[in-house]
Motif scaffolding. Sequence first.
Motif, PDB file in Angstrom:
ATOM      1  N   VAL A   1       0.840  -1.199   0.000  1.00 52.98           N
ATOM      2  CA  VAL A   1       0.000   0.000   0.000  1.00 52.98           C
ATOM      3  C   VAL A   1       0.871   1.244   0.000  1.00 52.98           C
ATOM      4  N   GLU A   2       1.881   1.241   0.844  1.00 52.82           N
ATOM      5  CA  GLU A   2       2.736   2.414   0.951  1.00 52.82           C
ATOM      6  C   GLU A   2       3.620   2.591  -0.272  1.00 52.82           C
ATOM      7  N   GLY A   3       3.846   1.509  -1.046  1.00 56.46           N
ATOM      8  CA  GLY A   3       4.688   1.600  -2.219  1.00 56.46           C
ATOM      9  C   GLY A   3       6.154   1.735  -1.887  1.00 56.46           C
ATOM     10  N   SER A   4       6.561   1.353  -0.678  1.00 57.37           N
ATOM     11  CA  SER A   4       7.954   1.508  -0.272  1.00 57.37           C
ATOM     12  C   SER A   4       8.798   0.398  -0.880  1.00 57.37           C
ATOM     13  N   PRO A  51     -20.454  -7.613  -2.759  1.00 62.73           N
ATOM     14  CA  PRO A  51     -20.764  -6.495  -1.850  1.00 62.73           C
ATOM     15  C   PRO A  51     -19.560  -5.582  -1.676  1.00 62.73           C
ATOM     16  N   ARG A  52     -19.715  -4.551  -0.888  1.00 57.28           N
ATOM     17  CA  ARG A  52     -18.638  -3.599  -0.625  1.00 57.28           C
ATOM     18  C   ARG A  52     -17.509  -4.273   0.173  1.00 57.28           C
ATOM     19  N   VAL A  53     -16.307  -3.761  -0.058  1.00 53.97           N
ATOM     20  CA  VAL A  53     -15.123  -4.279   0.642  1.00 53.97           C
ATOM     21  C   VAL A  53     -14.536  -3.129   1.462  1.00 53.97           C
ATOM     22  N   GLU A  54     -14.378  -3.342   2.768  1.00 56.60           N
ATOM     23  CA  GLU A  54     -13.866  -2.289   3.644  1.00 56.60           C
ATOM     24  C   GLU A  54     -12.402  -1.961   3.333  1.00 56.60           C
ATOM     25  N   ALA A  55     -11.959  -0.807   3.861  1.00 56.41           N
ATOM     26  CA  ALA A  55     -10.562  -0.397   3.661  1.00 56.41           C
ATOM     27  C   ALA A  55      -9.627  -1.449   4.242  1.00 56.41           C
ATOM     28  N   TYR A  56      -8.642  -1.864   3.437  1.00 57.26           N
ATOM     29  CA  TYR A  56      -7.653  -2.891   3.803  1.00 57.26           C
ATOM     30  C   TYR A  56      -8.317  -4.225   4.147  1.00 57.26           C
ATOM     31  N   THR A  85      -8.882  -8.337  -2.348  1.00 58.58           N
ATOM     32  CA  THR A  85      -8.369  -7.537  -1.242  1.00 58.58           C
ATOM     33  C   THR A  85      -8.374  -6.064  -1.620  1.00 58.58           C
ATOM     34  N   ASN A  86      -8.910  -5.239  -0.750  1.00 58.80           N
ATOM     35  CA  ASN A  86      -8.909  -3.788  -0.918  1.00 58.80           C
ATOM     36  C   ASN A  86      -7.647  -3.228  -0.264  1.00 58.80           C
ATOM     37  N   GLN A  87      -6.758  -2.636  -1.053  1.00 59.43           N
ATOM     38  CA  GLN A  87      -5.489  -2.134  -0.536  1.00 59.43           C
ATOM     39  C   GLN A  87      -5.474  -0.615  -0.412  1.00 59.43           C
ATOM     40  N   THR A  88      -6.630  -0.023  -0.308  1.00 60.89           N
ATOM     41  CA  THR A  88      -6.724   1.420  -0.128  1.00 60.89           C
ATOM     42  C   THR A  88      -7.261   1.717   1.266  1.00 60.89           C
ATOM     43  N   ASP A  89      -7.262   2.996   1.615  1.00 63.52           N
ATOM     44  CA  ASP A  89      -7.756   3.411   2.930  1.00 63.52           C
ATOM     45  C   ASP A  89      -9.216   3.847   2.884  1.00 63.52           C
ATOM     46  N   LYS A  90      -9.934   3.435   1.849  1.00 68.45           N
ATOM     47  CA  LYS A  90     -11.357   3.774   1.743  1.00 68.45           C
ATOM     48  C   LYS A  90     -12.136   2.545   1.293  1.00 68.45           C
ATOM     49  N   GLU A  91     -13.405   2.582   1.496  1.00 69.35           N
ATOM     50  CA  GLU A  91     -14.274   1.478   1.112  1.00 69.35           C
ATOM     51  C   GLU A  91     -14.499   1.478  -0.389  1.00 69.35           C
ATOM     52  N   LEU A  92     -14.476   0.286  -0.998  1.00 67.76           N
ATOM     53  CA  LEU A  92     -14.709   0.149  -2.434  1.00 67.76           C
ATOM     54  C   LEU A  92     -15.912  -0.759  -2.669  1.00 67.76           C
ATOM     55  N   GLY A  93     -16.573  -0.550  -3.832  1.00 65.79           N
ATOM     56  CA  GLY A  93     -17.692  -1.398  -4.212  1.00 65.79           C
ATOM     57  C   GLY A  93     -19.031  -0.714  -3.988  1.00 65.79           C
ATOM     58  N   ILE A 116      19.478   0.814   0.157  1.00 69.63           N
ATOM     59  CA  ILE A 116      19.434   0.045  -1.081  1.00 69.63           C
ATOM     60  C   ILE A 116      17.968  -0.142  -1.465  1.00 69.63           C
ATOM     61  N   LEU A 117      17.665   0.183  -2.708  1.00 72.85           N
ATOM     62  CA  LEU A 117      16.284   0.145  -3.177  1.00 72.85           C
ATOM     63  C   LEU A 117      16.044  -1.083  -4.032  1.00 72.85           C
ATOM     64  N   GLY A 118      14.869  -1.671  -3.885  1.00 71.86           N
ATOM     65  CA  GLY A 118      14.449  -2.769  -4.740  1.00 71.86           C
ATOM     66  C   GLY A 118      13.707  -2.241  -5.950  1.00 71.86           C
ATOM     67  N   PRO A 119      13.176  -3.129  -6.777  1.00 73.30           N
ATOM     68  CA  PRO A 119      12.401  -2.679  -7.941  1.00 73.30           C
ATOM     69  C   PRO A 119      11.203  -1.850  -7.499  1.00 73.30           C
ATOM     70  N   PRO A 120      10.818  -0.874  -8.291  1.00 72.18           N
ATOM     71  CA  PRO A 120       9.662  -0.044  -7.917  1.00 72.18           C
ATOM     72  C   PRO A 120       8.409  -0.894  -7.715  1.00 72.18           C
ATOM     73  N   ILE A 121       7.689  -0.609  -6.644  1.00 70.49           N
ATOM     74  CA  ILE A 121       6.465  -1.338  -6.341  1.00 70.49           C
ATOM     75  C   ILE A 121       5.279  -0.585  -6.955  1.00 70.49           C
ATOM     76  N   THR A 122       4.573  -1.275  -7.809  1.00 68.72           N
ATOM     77  CA  THR A 122       3.420  -0.663  -8.468  1.00 68.72           C
ATOM     78  C   THR A 122       2.260  -0.551  -7.481  1.00 68.72           C
ATOM     79  N   TYR A 123       1.687   0.603  -7.422  1.00 64.54           N
ATOM     80  CA  TYR A 123       0.559   0.826  -6.519  1.00 64.54           C
ATOM     81  C   TYR A 123      -0.669   0.132  -7.085  1.00 64.54           C
ATOM     82  N   LYS A 124      -1.236  -0.781  -6.306  1.00 64.12           N
ATOM     83  CA  LYS A 124      -2.436  -1.511  -6.704  1.00 64.12           C
ATOM     84  C   LYS A 124      -3.542  -1.240  -5.691  1.00 64.12           C
ATOM     85  N   GLU A 125      -4.687  -0.836  -6.219  1.00 61.67           N
ATOM     86  CA  GLU A 125      -5.811  -0.564  -5.331  1.00 61.67           C
ATOM     87  C   GLU A 125      -6.481  -1.851  -4.859  1.00 61.67           C
TER      88      GLU A 125
END
Length: 448
Positions: A299-302, A397-402, A361-369, A327-336
Motif C-alpha cells: 500500500v505504501e509503495g515503499s 458487496p462492498r469491501v472495507e478499507a484494507y 483484497t482492498n489495498q486502499t484506505d477507503k471502502e470500495l464497491g 538500497i532500493l528494490g524494484p519499484p512497487i506498483t501501486y495496486k488498489e
Amino acid sequence: MSTPSASPSAGTHSLAFRVMRLCRPSFHVDTPLRLDPTDLLLGEDIFDDPIAAANLPPLINAHVTSASPTATTDSSDLTYRSRFLLHHPSDSLGLSGLLVLPQAFGAIYLGETFCSYISINNSSNFEVRDITIKAEIQTERQRILLLDTSKSPVESIRAGGRYDFIVEHDVKELGAHTLVCTALYSDGDGERKYLPQFFKFIVANPLSVRTKVRIVKDTTFLEACIENHTKSNLYMDQVEFESARHWSATIIKADEHPSKKSHAREVFKAPILIRSGGGIHNYLYQLKSSSDDAGQVKVEGSNILGKLQITWRTNLGEPGRLQTQQILGPPITYKEIELRAVEVPSLINLDRPFSVHLNLTNQTDKELGPFEVWLSQNDSSDEKVIMMNGLQRVELPRVEAYGSSGFHLKLIATKLGVQKIPGISFFDTKEKKTYSPSLDLEMFVDLE
C-alpha cells in the motif's frame, strides 16, 4: 612531519606547528639477494642420486660453517662472508624485523579515523606566554572543532620548548580536507600575535559497493559486490545487511552445506580477505517480507530494502567502517485491489462445470464497491477456452478499507490441456471505475 601551506599573515613568528599522522607502522622490507650454496656448486638433478642426497648437504653446511664460524652467532665478524647465504627460509622474505613510522600523511580513506600528533614549537630565544590553541578540520560542507584551549590557555612555552597534543576525527566525507591549526600568543615583547597554519589532504573512497536485486516469486535476493580500491589488503570483519522494517535478511554462503549449518553463535569468525588494487568479493542475501506487514508495504509503495554495515582492518590492524545508503528494490506498483486464488479443483473435466474460490483484497484506505465481476475477453483469439457457467456477471458487496472478500466463480472449460483463466474485470458501480487485477492461474483440463 607534514609541511604546512603558506600562512596568510605577514611577519615572523616564534611558534610553528608540526604535524605527524598517527597510524599503524608498516614493515621495513629490505629486498635481499640471498642464495643457497647448493644452487651454485651443484646441478639441480644431483639430488636424484640417493647417496648424494644423503651426504652432500652435511658436507656443504660444514664447509659454510667453517668458512664463517661466527656468522650466525657473533656479530663481530666484519668479513661478512655469509651475508648472501640463506641461513633460514624466512631470509628470502626480506623482513628485517623493523617497523617504519609514516613519513607523510599518506592515503586517507573514508571510514577511517584520522589521528594526528601535533607539536607547536618555540624556535625563538625567549619565552612565549598565554597561548590559545585551536585545531579544526575544514571540509567543503562543515568545520569540525577538534581542540580549543580558550578557556584554559597554555601558560608558557620556554625557548626551544614545545607543546604536544593529539587530535582524532572520524572521516565521513570524501574530497579535500584541511587541518587548520591556529595559535594566539604573547611574544617576548608582550605583543599579541596570531599564527594560522593549514595542512591539506585528500580523502579517497577505499571501496565500492555494487548491488543487484533479483525477485523469485515471494523471495528477494540481494547481491553485493565489494571492490577494494586501496593499495593494501582489506580484511573484512563484518559485512552485515540491516534490513528495513518490513524485511528479514539471511546471508547465503556458497561453500556452506545445509547439513553443516550451525545455529550457535560464532565466538571467532575469520575475516574475509579482499586483495589490494581491485580485489572483489561477493555477498548474497535472501530477503523475505514480513507476513504481517506485507499488505501494508504494498500500500505504501515503499521499495527500501535496507543498508550495508561494513567494517574492515588493514594488514596491521588499522580499522575502518562504512555504511551504505539505503538500497532500493524494484519499484512497487501501486495496486488498489489484489486478486488471488484460494482454492482450485484438482480435477477439471472437459465441458463440465467447476467452481474456483477467489479472494479480493482492498489495498486502499477507503471502502470500495459494490462490484460487478465478469471474465474479460481475449483479443488474440475469438475462441473461448474458459467461460462463465450460467450468469455472465456476478455481484459482490462492498469491501472495507484494507479488507478482503471471498467469492466463487462457476466456470466451464471447452478445450483440453493446460489452460489459463482470462482476465477478470471488476466494475465499481459506485465510483464507475473498472479494475483488471492480474491472476496468474493455470489449470489442466482432462477428459472424463
